[in-house]
Scaffold this motif. Structure first.
Motif: not given
Length: 70
Positions: A35-51
């Protein structure tokens, strides 16, 4: 917008610049914000873990702040 995290928080969490986050979005390394420049908590965690599971991404070129080699 409770429980939403700005894309800047990805950079802070990984020790990379906002420009790198934007480049990774543009090159589809990470998904665009929910949403705009924001991530949901679950998407954020998956991005961090993936990187973090792909250490070469953080150790290459200018992204050396998390480099474990001395």
């Amino acid at each position: 917008m409770a429980n939403l995290l700005k894309k800047e928080h990805i950079g802070e969490k990984l020790g990379i610049s906002l420009a790198t986050v934007n480049n990774w979005i543009k090159t589809q390394v990470i998904p665009p914000p929910d949403i705009l420049d924001h991530y949901s908590q679950s998407t954020f965690v998956s991005i961090i873990n993936g990187i973090k599971d792909e250490p070469s991404r953080l150790n290459s070129r200018a992204n050396r702040s998390l480099l474990e080699k001395k």
